[in-house]
Design a protein around this motif. Structure first.
Motif, PDB file in Angstrom:
ATOM      1  N   GLN A 491     -39.700  38.710  13.384  1.00 49.57           N
ATOM      2  CA  GLN A 491     -38.260  38.950  13.350  1.00 49.57           C
ATOM      3  C   GLN A 491     -37.694  38.353  12.068  1.00 49.57           C
ATOM      4  O   GLN A 491     -38.033  37.227  11.688  1.00 49.57           O
ATOM      5  CB  GLN A 491     -37.588  38.291  14.552  1.00 49.57           C
ATOM      6  CG  GLN A 491     -36.222  38.849  14.876  1.00 49.57           C
ATOM      7  CD  GLN A 491     -36.281  40.042  15.796  1.00 49.57           C
ATOM      8  OE1 GLN A 491     -37.355  40.401  16.248  1.00 49.57           O
ATOM      9  NE2 GLN A 491     -35.149  40.653  16.064  1.00 49.57           N
ATOM     10  N   ARG A 492     -36.882  39.104  11.381  1.00 56.10           N
ATOM     11  CA  ARG A 492     -36.237  38.621  10.172  1.00 56.10           C
ATOM     12  C   ARG A 492     -34.723  38.572  10.392  1.00 56.10           C
ATOM     13  O   ARG A 492     -34.230  38.850  11.477  1.00 56.10           O
ATOM     14  CB  ARG A 492     -36.583  39.527   8.985  1.00 56.10           C
ATOM     15  CG  ARG A 492     -38.065  39.475   8.603  1.00 56.10           C
ATOM     16  CD  ARG A 492     -38.433  38.119   8.030  1.00 56.10           C
ATOM     17  NE  ARG A 492     -39.808  38.077   7.533  1.00 56.10           N
ATOM     18  CZ  ARG A 492     -40.827  37.547   8.177  1.00 56.10           C
ATOM     19  NH1 ARG A 492     -40.638  37.009   9.384  1.00 56.10           N
ATOM     20  NH2 ARG A 492     -42.030  37.527   7.646  1.00 56.10           N
ATOM     21  N   SER A 493     -33.996  38.231   9.356  1.00 53.00           N
ATOM     22  CA  SER A 493     -32.545  38.128   9.471  1.00 53.00           C
ATOM     23  C   SER A 493     -31.935  39.472   9.859  1.00 53.00           C
ATOM     24  O   SER A 493     -32.509  40.530   9.604  1.00 53.00           O
ATOM     25  CB  SER A 493     -31.952  37.653   8.142  1.00 53.00           C
ATOM     26  OG  SER A 493     -32.277  38.562   7.107  1.00 53.00           O
ATOM     27  N   SER A 494     -30.762  39.403  10.458  1.00 56.64           N
ATOM     28  CA  SER A 494     -30.027  40.596  10.914  1.00 56.64           C
ATOM     29  C   SER A 494     -30.818  41.400  11.934  1.00 56.64           C
ATOM     30  O   SER A 494     -30.723  42.624  11.993  1.00 56.64           O
ATOM     31  CB  SER A 494     -29.659  41.490   9.726  1.00 56.64           C
ATOM     32  OG  SER A 494     -28.892  40.777   8.790  1.00 56.64           O
ATOM     33  N   ASN A 495     -31.652  40.708  12.708  1.00 53.91           N
ATOM     34  CA  ASN A 495     -32.418  41.334  13.788  1.00 53.91           C
ATOM     35  C   ASN A 495     -33.380  42.414  13.285  1.00 53.91           C
ATOM     36  O   ASN A 495     -33.722  43.347  14.010  1.00 53.91           O
ATOM     37  CB  ASN A 495     -31.471  41.934  14.831  1.00 53.91           C
ATOM     38  CG  ASN A 495     -32.165  42.146  16.170  1.00 53.91           C
ATOM     39  OD1 ASN A 495     -33.099  41.411  16.518  1.00 53.91           O
ATOM     40  ND2 ASN A 495     -31.738  43.150  16.911  1.00 53.91           N
ATOM     41  N   LYS A 496     -33.793  42.299  12.027  1.00 51.95           N
ATOM     42  CA  LYS A 496     -34.730  43.263  11.472  1.00 51.95           C
ATOM     43  C   LYS A 496     -36.165  42.837  11.765  1.00 51.95           C
ATOM     44  O   LYS A 496     -36.482  41.656  11.773  1.00 51.95           O
ATOM     45  CB  LYS A 496     -34.538  43.387   9.956  1.00 51.95           C
ATOM     46  CG  LYS A 496     -33.216  44.032   9.573  1.00 51.95           C
ATOM     47  CD  LYS A 496     -33.104  44.180   8.064  1.00 51.95           C
ATOM     48  CE  LYS A 496     -31.789  44.851   7.686  1.00 51.95           C
ATOM     49  NZ  LYS A 496     -31.654  44.968   6.207  1.00 51.95           N
ATOM     50  N   GLN A 543     -41.570  46.925   6.406  1.00 54.95           N
ATOM     51  CA  GLN A 543     -40.371  46.907   7.243  1.00 54.95           C
ATOM     52  C   GLN A 543     -40.544  47.775   8.488  1.00 54.95           C
ATOM     53  O   GLN A 543     -41.135  48.851   8.438  1.00 54.95           O
ATOM     54  CB  GLN A 543     -39.169  47.407   6.435  1.00 54.95           C
ATOM     55  CG  GLN A 543     -38.726  46.455   5.348  1.00 54.95           C
ATOM     56  CD  GLN A 543     -37.521  46.963   4.587  1.00 54.95           C
ATOM     57  OE1 GLN A 543     -37.114  48.101   4.754  1.00 54.95           O
ATOM     58  NE2 GLN A 543     -36.947  46.126   3.741  1.00 54.95           N
TER      59      GLN A 543
END
Length: 578
Positions: A491-496, A543
């Motif tokens: 999981q990365r920032s902004s729920n990406k 991504q």
């Protein structure tokens, strides 16, 4: 309106006061329209009586063909042959070999002068352009190279804003009929273009006069233009003249033409209807690149388009194909008009050899020759297990396969008569088996072992190794069990979400190659980063959750066994979104 009249008077000093008042009337409706070109340039268009009369680019005023038909002598004019008009309307610039030389000579112009283009036999302009050379330079060049950068033509989109009327027939300004006949005779005997008196048959000149412009320039194969050519035509002479015209092109113009050639080649011979919709990036890399001739390289940055999307917009403007944004930020070719005259007329240049053929073949061979490595579990004899294996001649560090271990253990049991007489599925545990295979807590309790339990205990207590054999290479033995290809979702920032793939190198896969392929297929950013805490190891990060695409690649294309891939169960569930 007053300011516009002042600007027009400054831009076109040849207009009289009466003509200026007629041109920019006081009471009639005058509309201003702002439009954008496919390159994103803003253009202001002034319309009167529903016809565009002027257009403004970067504070410079240019007349439309509607205006020039009313004032044909507003700009210095140069003539060309009728077949050239279709190409100019498609976006081509006017090359000097396609300019007719009148007996009275050219008008005197300087580089950057705004000029009109007319057709032989009619003084009504059909195009507006800027001279790229002065008259002196044109003659000094031997009438080679680009003569005029075309801005607007009859039958283009600006013309379509008006009533779409055709050019009027305006007789050339020839006072002496005898002189007119002489001019026509010279045109008939023109040695360079080698054409008949009929201007529609000046096909060779159409071939020579075309050049790529910043917009939608295209050169069409000579086959399309040669349909009306007489059989006895001297083709060698025309080819030589065409070659001279091509040599005079700038590098940018040559790159534009190369893109058009590869574009038509790819559509006609590479792309099938079943391939649609086709990602534009895939079309460029997988289809157009393979159509690039040997000794050349496609580079959109060196063309006048600068971006491939603008090139495709131009082709869409010419109704060759249709591009749509099926996913946000991702464009695809959804429709191709294979009956378009340019596609039908295109033929592969004689002696064509693809510049990427060798590279492509190497890539294909590499992909086709990739075989999942043969992985064999091996076992090393540890110090504790030496007593069990020394009778068969093995010592500490000896490397054995699972079948060899099985045979050695079976032979040991039979040689020492350890098979239970009452139940042959059981093996009696002697002192050596007890020390090698049983834990201390089990040594007083277990006296017999099943065959399966005996063999599994034996394998568990040997040192794990594995042998990897890549196609065409010598086997490699490594310590421990081979690590599976690890696929995880982070999981990365902004729920990406991102998909991370590790251990590709262990299976002979190039992480960079895998990243490039995935990036192409899913149209998402892919990067290579070092594996934290591991020296000389990298991981692929792409991504989104791309496990479905990874599974197809690793299992189906690369034929890797599923047991060597970890994390496939984390693939997103397919189904309708509620």
């Amino acid at each position: 309106r007053r300011k516009l009249r002042t600007d027009v008077a400054a831009a076109f000093p040849n207009l009289s006061t009466e003509q200026l008042t007629e041109f920019i009337p006081n009471k009639e409706e005058l509309n201003v329209i702002k439009i954008y070109t496919h390159k994103g340039e803003a253009i202001t268009v002034y319309t009167s009586n529903k016809n565009p009369i002027l257009f403004e680019i970067e504070k410079a005023l240019y007349p439309s063909v509607y205006t020039l038909w009313a004032y044909p002598d507003l700009l210095p004019a140069f003539s060309t042959w009728p077949p050239v008009l279709q190409k100019l309307a498609g976006g081509a610039d006017l090359m000097l070999p396609g300019v007719a030389v009148p007996s009275s000579g050219f008008p005197r112009v300087e580089r950057g002068t705004l000029c009109a283009v007319t057709l032989l036999g009619n003084r009504a302009p059909v195009a507006v352009g800027v001279a790229t050379m002065s008259t002196t330079e044109m003659l000094a060049s031997g009438m080679k190279g680009k003569g005029f950068a075309i801005l607007h033509t009859y039958m283009d989109h600006l013309w379509e804003l008006g009533d779409k009327s055709s050019p009027p027939t305006l007789a050339p300004l020839v006072v002496d009929p005898a002189e007119k006949e002489n001019v026509e005779d010279e045109e008939e005997q023109e040695p360079v273009i080698s054409c008949t008196a009929d201007p529609l048959q000046h096909v060779d000149v159409a071939d020579l006069s075309l050049k790529e412009q910043d917009n939608c320039a295209r050169l069409v194969g000579k086959e399309e233009l040669n349909e009306n050519r007489a059989p006895e035509r001297a083709e060698d002479d025309s080819t030589e003249v065409q070659q001279e015209a091509e040599d005079s092109r700038t590098p940018q113009e040559q790159m534009d033409e190369l893109f058009n050639q590869c574009f038509l080649h790819a559509l006609k011979w590479k792309v099938k209807k079943s391939d649609l919709p086709l990602l534009t990036s895939t079309f460029l890399r997988s289809h157009m690149f393979s159509c690039c001739p040997a000794g050349h390289q496609l580079d959109i940055k060196k063309s006048s388009y600068k971006k491939f999307s603008k090139f495709l917009q131009c082709m869409q403007h010419q109704k060759i194909l249709q591009v749509k944004e099926l996913n946000k930020g991702v464009e695809s070719i959804v429709e191709v008009d294979w009956k378009h005259p340019d596609i039908k007329a295109f033929t592969v240049p004689e002696g064509f050899s693809s510049a990427t053929a060798a590279q492509e073949n190497k890539t294909e061979d590499k992909e086709q020759s990739y075989h999942a490595p043969e992985i064999i579990p091996l076992y090393g004899v540890s110090a504790k297990m030496v007593p069990l294996f020394q009778e068969s001649g093995h010592r500490k560090g000896s490397i054995l396969s699972s079948s060899e271990v099985r045979n050695i253990v079976i032979n040991y049991v039979k040689a020492n008569e350890l098979v239970d007489e009452t139940n042959k599925n059981l093996v009696k545990v002697n002192a050596i088996l007890c020390d090698c295979l049983l834990d201390k807590s089990e040594q007083d309790e277990i006296t017999n072992l099943k065959w399966d339990d005996l063999l599994s205990r034996c394998l568990e207590r040997l040192q794990p190794l594995h042998q990897v054999t890549f196609f065409g290479q010598e086997p490699i033995v490594r310590k421990g069990n081979i690590e599976p290809i690890s696929i995880t979702i982070a999981q990365r920032s902004s729920n990406k979400k991102v998909t991370i793939i590790k251990n590709l190198e262990l299976y002979g896969l190039d992480p960079q190659c895998v990243a490039n392929i995935l990036q192409q297929r899913v149209q998402a950013s892919a990067t290579i980063t070092p594996v934290p805490g591991a020296k000389d190891r990298v991981q692929v990060q792409i991504q989104g959750n791309q496990i479905h695409h990874l599974a197809k690649m690793l299992l189906e294309e690369y034929q890797l066994p599923r047991k060597y891939i970890q994390g496939l169960e984390k693939a997103p569930k397919l189904g309708r979104k509620k």
